[in-house]
Design a protein around this motif. Structure first.
Motif, short mmCIF file in Angstrom:
data_model
loop_
_atom_site.label_atom_id
_atom_site.label_comp_id
_atom_site.label_asym_id
_atom_site.label_seq_id
_atom_site.Cartn_x
_atom_site.Cartn_y
_atom_site.Cartn_z
N GLY A 101 0.81 -1.22 0.00
CA GLY A 101 0.00 0.00 0.00
C GLY A 101 0.84 1.26 0.00
O GLY A 101 0.59 2.19 -0.77
N TYR A 102 1.85 1.30 0.85
CA TYR A 102 2.70 2.48 0.91
C TYR A 102 3.54 2.63 -0.35
O TYR A 102 3.86 3.75 -0.76
N ALA A 103 3.91 1.51 -0.97
CA ALA A 103 4.65 1.60 -2.23
C ALA A 103 3.74 2.05 -3.37
O ALA A 103 4.20 2.69 -4.33
N MET A 134 3.28 5.86 -6.73
CA MET A 134 3.03 5.50 -8.12
C MET A 134 1.63 5.95 -8.56
O MET A 134 1.45 6.41 -9.70
N LEU A 135 0.66 5.84 -7.67
CA LEU A 135 -0.69 6.32 -7.99
C LEU A 135 -0.68 7.85 -8.11
O LEU A 135 -1.36 8.41 -8.99
N ALA A 136 0.09 8.52 -7.25
CA ALA A 136 0.19 9.97 -7.34
C ALA A 136 0.83 10.40 -8.66
O ALA A 136 0.40 11.39 -9.27
N THR A 137 1.82 9.65 -9.13
CA THR A 137 2.45 9.95 -10.41
C THR A 137 1.45 9.78 -11.55
O THR A 137 1.40 10.60 -12.48
N VAL A 156 1.93 -3.98 -8.30
CA VAL A 156 1.76 -3.54 -6.92
C VAL A 156 0.31 -3.20 -6.64
O VAL A 156 -0.26 -3.57 -5.60
N GLY A 157 -0.34 -2.48 -7.56
CA GLY A 157 -1.74 -2.10 -7.38
C GLY A 157 -2.67 -3.29 -7.31
O GLY A 157 -3.53 -3.37 -6.43
N ALA A 197 -4.02 -12.99 -8.79
CA ALA A 197 -3.41 -11.66 -8.86
C ALA A 197 -2.48 -11.54 -10.06
O ALA A 197 -2.49 -10.52 -10.77
N THR A 198 -1.68 -12.57 -10.31
CA THR A 198 -0.76 -12.53 -11.45
C THR A 198 -1.53 -12.52 -12.76
O THR A 198 -1.17 -11.78 -13.70
N LEU A 199 -2.59 -13.32 -12.84
CA LEU A 199 -3.41 -13.34 -14.05
C LEU A 199 -4.05 -11.98 -14.29
O LEU A 199 -4.04 -11.47 -15.43
#
Length: 328
Positions: A172-174, A178-181, A226-227, A285-287
């Motif tokens: 979540g913190y990572a 990236m979401l902000a970017t 990550v998301g 998740a990978t799929l």
């Protein structure tokens, strides 16, 4: 008066009194948190008289409110994520055309790109989710430090959530920067440069990837994986499947944790069930991440640069992105 017989068998009242006294001498323990290893050189918990402040009765009310905020604030962004997944992955895969996919994106743009509605389903819930999570963890960390009598900075840090964060929290913190970017490039900067985001489309994304392919391919791979893992891990956690959250393991018990002290052993059936859940979660998740990248990079990412005045406007937007604008 008859002499006291030391060999006399204790009565039931004596046993109950001793049991109650022994229960009162137990140190309070935090819920759903790992304990410092008894073999490590941290500190020995000390007994503190139980009181409403120390055992965190007031904090429990905050726990309930913050937990509810953290949970229910994920619902609106999840709806948006499903819609965004369809627009940026499933539809491009189905049409195999960026321009045709843009037509479908235009149909849904009024739903989630109107300023008021977008803030309602994205900005406010996401900020609430982040703020409530940080506040909840800090409250629990302070409570642990108080319950265990932490005095030094090192002792307080050993009981804080930072060194013992679960995989779900770390993802979540990572995910936040990236979401902000992503929001900066596709929402904030277009408003600053053009006064709105009406020109932002899948063709705009394809244009940016064609200009800086290495950067954007690397970014989107990390961003999507990550998301997806954080979102699905959160949904699994709400349903009681502790996949990406902290849980008791054999290693914890072998190093002197509370589970070993209480003689707790995990059944082989439960271990196998947890392993199956872990593998099934990773497969799903990978799929999901691969399908998303298939549409976003293999279709949209290969759409190529734009042309004419539209491409010129996009170049201006990308160049105005703070910090990374020179790379785009």
């Amino acid at each position: 008066m008859a002499p006291h017989d030391e060999t006399a068998v204790p009565t039931r009242d004596d046993i109950d009194t001793k049991s109650i006294l022994s229960m009162q001498e137990l140190d309070p323990s935090p819920v759903d948190e790992t304990f410092p290893d008894s073999s490590s050189d941290v500190f020995v918990p000390r007994y503190q008289p139980p009181s409403s402040t120390q055992i965190g009765i007031r904090g429990r009310n905050w726990d309930s409110w913050l937990s509810a905020l953290q949970k229910y604030s994920t619902y609106p962004p999840t709806v948006f994520t499903v819609l965004h997944f369809a627009n940026t992955s499933l539809i491009p895969i189905a049409t195999r055309s960026v321009s045709e996919s843009d037509n479908y994106l235009l149909l849904t743009r009024p739903i989630y790109q109107s300023p008021g509605f977008e803030h309602l389903i994205l900005t406010v819930p996401i900020l609430t989710h982040i703020a409530s999570g940080i506040a909840l963890r800090n409250i629990r960390s302070s409570r642990r430090a108080r319950l265990y009598g932490a005095e030094t900075r090192g002792q307080r840090y050993s009981l804080s959530f930072w060194p013992r964060m679960s995989l779900q929290a770390r993802l979540g913190y990572a995910f936040v920067p990236m979401l902000a970017t992503h929001a900066l490039v596709n929402r904030i900067v277009p408003v600053m440069v053009d006064g709105g985001s009406s020109s932002i489309s899948l063709s705009y994304v394809a244009h940016g990837i064609a200009r800086s392919r290495v950067f954007w391919v690397t970014y989107y791979h990390i961003f999507v994986f990550v998301g997806v893992y954080h979102i699905l891990g959160g949904l699994a956690s709400w349903m009681g499947w502790r996949i990406t959250t902290a849980q008791t393991t054999r290693a914890d018990r072998s190093k002197g944790s509370l589970g070993r002290d209480l003689g707790y052993t995990e059944s082989e059936q439960h271990i196998q069930r947890r392993k199956r859940m872990w593998w099934n979660f990773n497969k799903i998740a990978t799929l999901g991440a691969c399908v998303w990248l298939a549409g976003a990079l293999w279709i949209v990412g290969n759409g190529g640069e734009g042309s004419g005045w539209e491409a010129k406007g996009w170049n201006e937007i990308y160049s105005q992105v703070p910090i990374i604008g020179s790379w785009l």
